[in-house]
Scaffold this active site. Structure first.
Site, PDB file in Angstrom:
ATOM      1  N   GLY A 121     -40.304  19.238 -11.319  1.00 27.82           N
ATOM      2  CA  GLY A 121     -39.449  19.994 -12.236  1.00 27.82           C
ATOM      3  C   GLY A 121     -40.161  20.227 -13.554  1.00 27.82           C
ATOM      4  N   GLU A 177     -41.395  43.458   3.574  1.00 23.81           N
ATOM      5  CA  GLU A 177     -41.753  42.182   4.188  1.00 23.81           C
ATOM      6  C   GLU A 177     -43.212  42.230   4.673  1.00 23.81           C
ATOM      7  OE1 GLU A 177     -40.708  39.358   4.043  1.00 23.81           O
ATOM      8  OE2 GLU A 177     -41.334  38.231   5.793  1.00 23.81           O
TER       9      GLU A 177
END
Ligand code: G6P
Length: 601
Positions: free
Chosen positions: A99, A473
């Protein structure tokens, strides 16, 4: 992204931790390290690059001890270097962290002195050491440290002189406690702990935990002692091996007939769509879909299905944009979040923005124990199994399959299709695993074409309708793993700009199944060919028969009703990218700079 392991065991911890970190490699990382406590003494080893470098270092400078913490780091504050690698240490404290500590600069200023690293995490170790200096016991020092932190974190502390103590905290980044027999473990996900134990306690947002070999004590966000459930989370070892394939990505591409069958078994019952959980799409007037990366592309395809089949308006947003735009969400709007990992920080933040506003929070996830799943009112699993390759493949096709089932359900609930049409669609869905199997037969051709495509510096992907997100994609997969610049465009938009790029050096991949838009797409393809662009036409037998004159190359897929085409056309998007990457010799499963699960914003 970063991975955490912690062990209070009865065997030497270092080799077990390196093994656990190997299982976390798929998350993406650029350095790694471990710390242990031996005879009460804290020590650590860290290395830049792949885990093999850490393992080599440990051969020359072994680390003994039955207790330890380990980490794979994906650089955020400060580049990949030994000094920036975790565990970070200050005196008696070592800490690993996933984090970002947002107030680390303030804390640095407050603590002063010299700093070993450029990281936010070092401040956590330094702060905790200061509290120990002030005479606080270990638990109080760690908790006082955590009280001062702002941002997102999963933390695990190890202390000099304390071979039976780990202190953990979770805010924004997941963390699980593993229960063994007289041993305890900490991991950033179930995969890290897989072979060690299947009995897991997931920390909740704001939880703090004190772990000893005797067990775990947990305090919730309000400081109250809480008893969190121990769940059995079996990790299927088979699914995290390469099963004879050169890369996880190849294995996962080839698993798709089976994984599609797995998800369809969950959503289909006889002639009807019966999802594992219910939702009434007739009672909502709009869907707001939010996701990142490939999951976002799945949403863009699903928009065509929900709008086309169910006449239900859909908006699709990128989570990192949506979360700060503060767009209005009407009380009749359903918010739907798609995420393989269920931990993507931006998607989770967008979910939290929508929670008090939307009619309901729906999620389509692979990891059903994830934060996004736990914070949703209705969860639709995609049952793709563990996906290790950073570039998502089987999770994408299973997201599509689940979303198509939900669109069919919505169409039925809203009276847009009758039982006969639903039965027809369900029959089509049931054929998909076999069709995807057939589609995989283009692999040898993709491998051959890849040799040529690997020489390109830019590649353009074109499509219309739901083939437009598929073009995205194709371009995304190629960029991610082959590092070739690729761009996707809606075929009809080409002449408004990108056609200027077309010349004989530009490969242009055109996804054009024989559908009602076929002739339009072919006209745009002709415009490319008239400017000497090298067209690779991906279509079915009828499409190739009608339009392959003058194209550079073709790829033939089975014929399929247009509504199912996006699931089938994912296969060439994946195989082309995969073989170009192999031809270029890149690190297919762990491409540079990328992480599997992006837990920072
Ligand atoms: C990363 C991964 C992608 C994935 C995206 C969203 O960028 O490399 O493959 O599509 O995150 O992840 P999620 O877990 O939310 O689907």
């Amino acid at each position: 992204m970063c991975g955490i392991i912690g062990i209070l065991g009865d065997h030497q911890a270092a080799p077990i931790m390196v093994d656990a970190l190997k299982r976390l490699e798929y998350r993406g990382y650029d350095s790694a390290g471990i710390a242990t406590v031996e005879d009460g003494r804290l020590d650590r080893r860290r290395a830049v690059g792949k885990l093999v470098n850490l393992a080599d270092l440990l051969v020359h400078e072994p680390l003994a001890g039955l207790a330890g913490i380990g980490h794979t780091r994906w650089a955020t504050h400060g580049g990949p270097s030994v000094a920036n690698a975790h565990p970070h240490r200050a005196g008696r404290v070592a800490v690993v962290h996933n984090g970002i500590i947002e107030n680390f600069r303030e804390l640095r200023d407050e603590l002063g002195g010299d700093w070993e690293s450029q990281t936010d995490t070092e401040t956590v170790a330094r702060l905790c050491e200061r509290y120990l200096d002030e005479g606080m016991p270990h638990r109080d020092a760690a908790f006082a440290t955590i009280d001062r932190l702002e941002g997102a974190y999963a933390l695990c502390f190890l202390f000099d002189g304390e071979p039976d103590l780990l202190i953990c905290a979770r805010a924004g980044s997941p963390l699980a406690i593993g229960h063994g027999d007289g041993e305890m473990f900490v991991g950033s996900d179930a995969i890290a702990l897989g072979p060690l134990t299947d009995r897991l306690t997931y920390l909740e947002e704001g939880d703090r935990a004190v772990v000893t070999r005797a067990g775990v004590e947990i305090w919730d966000i309000h400081g109250n002692r809480s008893n969190r459930e121990i769940r059995r989370v079996p990790v299927d070892r088979q699914r995290i091996e390469k099963a004879g394939h050169r890369h996880y990505m190849a294995k996962e591409i080839h698993e798709q007939p089976q994984t599609l069958k797995d998800v369809l078994d969950l959503y289909l019952d006889g002639d009807r769509v019966v999802p594992p959980d219910g939702y009434d799409f007739a009672a909502t007037d709009r869907i707001q879909m939010v996701a990142c990366g490939t999951a976002n592309i799945a949403c863009s395809v699903a928009k065509y299905w929900f709008e086309g089949l169910a006449r239900l308006p859909v908006e699709v947003d990128i989570a990192s944009e949506y979360r700060y735009r503060e767009g209005p969400i009407g009380a009749d709007t359903t918010a739907l979040f798609v995420s393989q990992s269920g931990e993507t920080a931006d998607t989770l933040a967008a979910l939290r923005y929508a929670t008090p506003r939307a009619r309901a929070i729906l999620s389509v996830v692979n990891v059903t124990e994830s934060s996004i799943a736990r914070e949703s009112s209705v969860v639709f699993p995609i049952r793709a199994g563990v996906e290790v390759g950073v570039a998502s493949t089987k999770a994408f096709t299973n997201q599509l399959a689940a979303l198509l089932c939900l669109a069919i359900l919505a169409a039925r609930q809203r009276g847009e299709i009758d039982a006969a049409r639903e039965a027809e669609l369900v029959t089509g869905l049931r054929r998909l695993p076999a069709l995807v199997s057939q589609a995989l037969a283009i692999e040898a051709r993709c491998e051959a074409l890849a040799v040529k495509l690997a020489e390109a510096t830019d590649i353009l992907f074109l499509g219309r309708g739901p083939m437009f997100p598929l073009a995205h994609e194709g371009a995304l997969k190629l960029k991610e793993i082959s590092y070739i610049h690729a761009e996707a465009y809606a075929s009809g938009e080409l002449k408004h700009g990108p056609i200027a790029l077309v010349d004989r050096t530009l490969p242009v991949v055109v996804f054009a199944p024989m559908d009602p838009l076929f002739d339009k797409t072919v006209s745009n393809m002709q415009e490319v060919m008239a400017r000497e662009g090298q067209v690779l036409l991906v279509s079915d037998a009828a499409g190739l028969e009608a339009a392959s004159d003058g194209v550079w190359e073709t790829l033939m897929l089975p014929e399929v009703e247009p509504v199912f085409a996006p699931i089938l056309y994912a296969v060439p998007a994946q195989l082309l990218a995969y073989h170009v990457a192999v031809a270029k010799g890149t690190d297919v499963d762990q491409p540079r700079n990328l992480a599997k699960s992006v837990t920072v914003e």
